[in-house]
Design a protein around this motif. Sequence first.
Motif, PDB file in Angstrom:
ATOM      1  N   TYR A 147      42.496  21.037  43.524  1.00  0.00           N
ATOM      2  CA  TYR A 147      41.133  21.547  43.661  1.00  0.00           C
ATOM      3  C   TYR A 147      40.299  21.333  42.400  1.00  0.00           C
ATOM      4  O   TYR A 147      39.126  21.734  42.365  1.00  0.00           O
ATOM      5  CB  TYR A 147      41.158  23.043  43.977  1.00  0.00           C
ATOM      6  CG  TYR A 147      41.898  23.381  45.247  1.00  0.00           C
ATOM      7  CD1 TYR A 147      41.384  23.037  46.495  1.00  0.00           C
ATOM      8  CD2 TYR A 147      43.118  24.053  45.198  1.00  0.00           C
ATOM      9  CE1 TYR A 147      42.065  23.348  47.662  1.00  0.00           C
ATOM     10  CE2 TYR A 147      43.813  24.368  46.362  1.00  0.00           C
ATOM     11  CZ  TYR A 147      43.276  24.012  47.585  1.00  0.00           C
ATOM     12  OH  TYR A 147      43.956  24.317  48.738  1.00  0.00           O
ATOM     13  N   VAL A 148      40.885  20.737  41.372  1.00  0.00           N
ATOM     14  CA  VAL A 148      40.202  20.551  40.088  1.00  0.00           C
ATOM     15  C   VAL A 148      39.920  19.066  39.905  1.00  0.00           C
ATOM     16  O   VAL A 148      40.835  18.236  39.951  1.00  0.00           O
ATOM     17  CB  VAL A 148      41.059  21.082  38.918  1.00  0.00           C
ATOM     18  CG1 VAL A 148      40.326  20.901  37.594  1.00  0.00           C
ATOM     19  CG2 VAL A 148      41.404  22.550  39.148  1.00  0.00           C
ATOM     20  N   GLY A 149      38.660  18.723  39.663  1.00  0.00           N
ATOM     21  CA  GLY A 149      38.253  17.325  39.547  1.00  0.00           C
ATOM     22  C   GLY A 149      38.927  16.607  38.392  1.00  0.00           C
ATOM     23  O   GLY A 149      39.375  17.233  37.419  1.00  0.00           O
ATOM     24  N   PRO A 150      38.987  15.271  38.456  1.00  0.00           N
ATOM     25  CA  PRO A 150      39.677  14.492  37.414  1.00  0.00           C
ATOM     26  C   PRO A 150      39.050  14.638  36.037  1.00  0.00           C
ATOM     27  O   PRO A 150      39.766  14.639  35.028  1.00  0.00           O
ATOM     28  CB  PRO A 150      39.577  13.053  37.925  1.00  0.00           C
ATOM     29  CG  PRO A 150      38.435  13.050  38.884  1.00  0.00           C
ATOM     30  CD  PRO A 150      38.449  14.410  39.528  1.00  0.00           C
ATOM     31  N   GLY A 151      37.737  14.776  35.976  1.00  0.00           N
ATOM     32  CA  GLY A 151      37.087  14.953  34.676  1.00  0.00           C
ATOM     33  C   GLY A 151      37.448  16.277  34.044  1.00  0.00           C
ATOM     34  O   GLY A 151      37.704  16.353  32.836  1.00  0.00           O
ATOM     35  N   LEU A 152      37.477  17.338  34.844  1.00  0.00           N
ATOM     36  CA  LEU A 152      37.858  18.652  34.326  1.00  0.00           C
ATOM     37  C   LEU A 152      39.325  18.673  33.926  1.00  0.00           C
ATOM     38  O   LEU A 152      39.689  19.253  32.896  1.00  0.00           O
ATOM     39  CB  LEU A 152      37.570  19.735  35.368  1.00  0.00           C
ATOM     40  CG  LEU A 152      36.091  20.093  35.557  1.00  0.00           C
ATOM     41  CD1 LEU A 152      35.907  21.036  36.743  1.00  0.00           C
ATOM     42  CD2 LEU A 152      35.517  20.708  34.291  1.00  0.00           C
ATOM     43  N   ARG A 153      40.168  18.026  34.726  1.00  0.00           N
ATOM     44  CA  ARG A 153      41.592  17.969  34.363  1.00  0.00           C
ATOM     45  C   ARG A 153      41.772  17.257  33.022  1.00  0.00           C
ATOM     46  O   ARG A 153      42.633  17.632  32.221  1.00  0.00           O
ATOM     47  CB  ARG A 153      42.400  17.255  35.452  1.00  0.00           C
ATOM     48  CG  ARG A 153      42.433  17.983  36.786  1.00  0.00           C
ATOM     49  CD  ARG A 153      43.583  17.514  37.656  1.00  0.00           C
ATOM     50  NE  ARG A 153      43.627  16.072  37.837  1.00  0.00           N
ATOM     51  CZ  ARG A 153      43.048  15.415  38.841  1.00  0.00           C
ATOM     52  NH1 ARG A 153      42.340  16.081  39.752  1.00  0.00           N
ATOM     53  NH2 ARG A 153      43.158  14.108  38.947  1.00  0.00           N
ATOM     54  N   LYS A 154      40.957  16.254  32.789  1.00  0.00           N
ATOM     55  CA  LYS A 154      41.065  15.498  31.541  1.00  0.00           C
ATOM     56  C   LYS A 154      40.729  16.369  30.329  1.00  0.00           C
ATOM     57  O   LYS A 154      41.273  16.179  29.236  1.00  0.00           O
ATOM     58  CB  LYS A 154      40.143  14.289  31.595  1.00  0.00           C
ATOM     59  CG  LYS A 154      40.419  13.250  30.516  1.00  0.00           C
ATOM     60  CD  LYS A 154      39.543  12.010  30.694  1.00  0.00           C
ATOM     61  CE  LYS A 154      39.962  11.232  31.926  1.00  0.00           C
ATOM     62  NZ  LYS A 154      39.187   9.967  32.084  1.00  0.00           N
ATOM     63  N   THR A 155      39.836  17.357  30.516  1.00  0.00           N
ATOM     64  CA  THR A 155      39.493  18.235  29.390  1.00  0.00           C
ATOM     65  C   THR A 155      40.663  19.119  28.979  1.00  0.00           C
ATOM     66  O   THR A 155      40.670  19.668  27.875  1.00  0.00           O
ATOM     67  CB  THR A 155      38.280  19.135  29.711  1.00  0.00           C
ATOM     68  OG1 THR A 155      38.642  20.128  30.696  1.00  0.00           O
ATOM     69  CG2 THR A 155      37.099  18.328  30.199  1.00  0.00           C
ATOM     70  N   TYR A 156      41.652  19.271  29.864  1.00  0.00           N
ATOM     71  CA  TYR A 156      42.836  20.071  29.521  1.00  0.00           C
ATOM     72  C   TYR A 156      43.683  19.405  28.434  1.00  0.00           C
ATOM     73  O   TYR A 156      44.468  20.070  27.757  1.00  0.00           O
ATOM     74  CB  TYR A 156      43.738  20.240  30.750  1.00  0.00           C
ATOM     75  CG  TYR A 156      43.210  21.091  31.880  1.00  0.00           C
ATOM     76  CD1 TYR A 156      42.025  21.802  31.786  1.00  0.00           C
ATOM     77  CD2 TYR A 156      43.933  21.203  33.068  1.00  0.00           C
ATOM     78  CE1 TYR A 156      41.565  22.580  32.836  1.00  0.00           C
ATOM     79  CE2 TYR A 156      43.488  21.991  34.122  1.00  0.00           C
ATOM     80  CZ  TYR A 156      42.298  22.674  34.000  1.00  0.00           C
ATOM     81  OH  TYR A 156      41.862  23.450  35.044  1.00  0.00           O
ATOM     82  N   GLN A 157      43.546  18.094  28.282  1.00  0.00           N
ATOM     83  CA  GLN A 157      44.517  17.334  27.510  1.00  0.00           C
ATOM     84  C   GLN A 157      44.556  17.686  26.032  1.00  0.00           C
ATOM     85  O   GLN A 157      45.617  17.637  25.409  1.00  0.00           O
ATOM     86  CB  GLN A 157      44.257  15.828  27.680  1.00  0.00           C
ATOM     87  CG  GLN A 157      45.419  14.941  27.240  1.00  0.00           C
ATOM     88  CD  GLN A 157      46.694  15.205  28.032  1.00  0.00           C
ATOM     89  OE1 GLN A 157      46.653  15.379  29.259  1.00  0.00           O
ATOM     90  NE2 GLN A 157      47.831  15.260  27.347  1.00  0.00           N
ATOM     91  N   TRP A 158      43.400  18.065  25.475  1.00  0.00           N
ATOM     92  CA  TRP A 158      43.391  18.313  24.021  1.00  0.00           C
ATOM     93  C   TRP A 158      44.285  19.474  23.628  1.00  0.00           C
ATOM     94  O   TRP A 158      44.969  19.440  22.612  1.00  0.00           O
ATOM     95  CB  TRP A 158      41.957  18.514  23.527  1.00  0.00           C
ATOM     96  CG  TRP A 158      41.368  19.864  23.806  1.00  0.00           C
ATOM     97  CD1 TRP A 158      40.930  20.345  24.996  1.00  0.00           C
ATOM     98  CD2 TRP A 158      41.158  20.916  22.850  1.00  0.00           C
ATOM     99  NE1 TRP A 158      40.457  21.623  24.869  1.00  0.00           N
ATOM    100  CE2 TRP A 158      40.569  22.001  23.557  1.00  0.00           C
ATOM    101  CE3 TRP A 158      41.388  21.050  21.482  1.00  0.00           C
ATOM    102  CZ2 TRP A 158      40.226  23.204  22.944  1.00  0.00           C
ATOM    103  CZ3 TRP A 158      41.044  22.249  20.870  1.00  0.00           C
ATOM    104  CH2 TRP A 158      40.473  23.297  21.597  1.00  0.00           C
TER     105      TRP A 158
END
Length: 482
Positions: free
Chosen positions: A317-328
């Motif tokens: 349910y979480v978009g790919p751009g938002l998931r990418k912000t988790y990475q840091w």
Amino acid sequence: MKLPLIALAAAVSLASIQAAAREKADVLIRHATVIDVEHARTIPDQAVATKGDRIVAVGADAAVAKAWGATREVDGKGRYLIPGLWDMHVHFGGGPALIDENKALLPLYVAYGITTIRDCAGDLPYDVLTWRGEIADGALFGPTLLSAGPKIEGVKPVWKGTLETGSEADVDAAIARLKALKVDFVKITDSTLKPELFLYAVRKARDAGLRTSGHIPMALTVGQAVDAGLSSIEHLSYAHKAGSKDEARIAADFAAGRIDRATATAQLDASFDPETAMASYRNLKDHHVFVTPTLNIERLLAYLDTDDHSKDAFLAYVGPGLRKTYQWRIDRAAKATPEQIEARHRDYRATAAVMPLLEKAGVTIMAGTDAGFLNSFDYPALGLHQELALYVENGLTPAEALAAATRAGPAWFGKLDRYGSVETGKQADLVLLDRNPLEDIHATQTVNTVVLRGKVEDRATLDRLLAEAKAKVAKWDAEAAK
């Protein structure tokens, strides 16, 4: 035996008169067990009638059903009715490219029984304020949205989407700007904001009639922020800081540059004292300062080294751009030494342990998640239910946890006259659960029906909302993979 025509006509006429005498509601929830959150009790076999966005009758099912007809009936037999849930700390952000991904989160909150959210500022503040208005006008579907707009910060802060202030005149201009935007409260953070300007901003916002919440600078004590008029403390770590018997000395050393942040944090942890903490927490209570623990994100970040979230179902349910912000945060956690990892675990346990102390001191705890961009695996909507479970795991009763998510938010905003209970005259924001949350707080996840501003969203509708959200994310994933 057939009735004579005259008798049949009389019977029909009497039925028509009785039907006409009944009040007409939009929605009638029948045979539900109402949860009286304030008194931690259940009231069985109740009916609740709503008209427009208000509750117009609550009482014994037979009596209410006799007095009220309705366009739609909802079967509440064997189920439990609570006020709508509030998440008092969420974020939207990640830059203009992620506006649609953020906006797509709004229906998820409703699908999980959350009828009101408090936006604590991100880097899309003006978009969020627009959504607030669109939701209120019925042009956008989502929970009631209360927003801080752009936060107040120092000059060249870490966080984007802020009102930068380097002087009292700047703060005055920022408060005037926020008043013009008609924000619901003011968020103040401490990335680069001077400590004296933090206190000045709190006082000026209070003088302007605005509630304040924020991150207290390390160079200040929690007591100084409270004395200035801070309305809520965000994140449990600040409440833990207030329990240090050496807090004033550590704040002064940090302000003078004699110690760095890591050293100050270690000294605060080492000098925590239960008696000092209780005195500080009673001071919070006396000043009507609420605490939003955001315990879920605290735990998630502490245990990134051991918990594998790669297969979390909610990621769909979480978009790919938002998931990418988790990475840091994930990358940063991966670089930690074994000693740093153990320190993270220890700090989480120590911080979580102040929950029952706050409750004992009479401090109002507000449920809030910190869900949104950057905060790895702290999922919108689902995160609030996980937050409540952690409250109970760390010493609160299910009733106290439920109050934190239904009554504390309205109390902070001065809206308990309209929200926070299933009573006549209150807002028709309701959640029908399959199990009793006073017995098991995990029951808040058994959402059967949501009534949002008087409109019924049944389980089939909620499932459709989830399916639509998942389909959007799948489409974005496919486009990103090209």
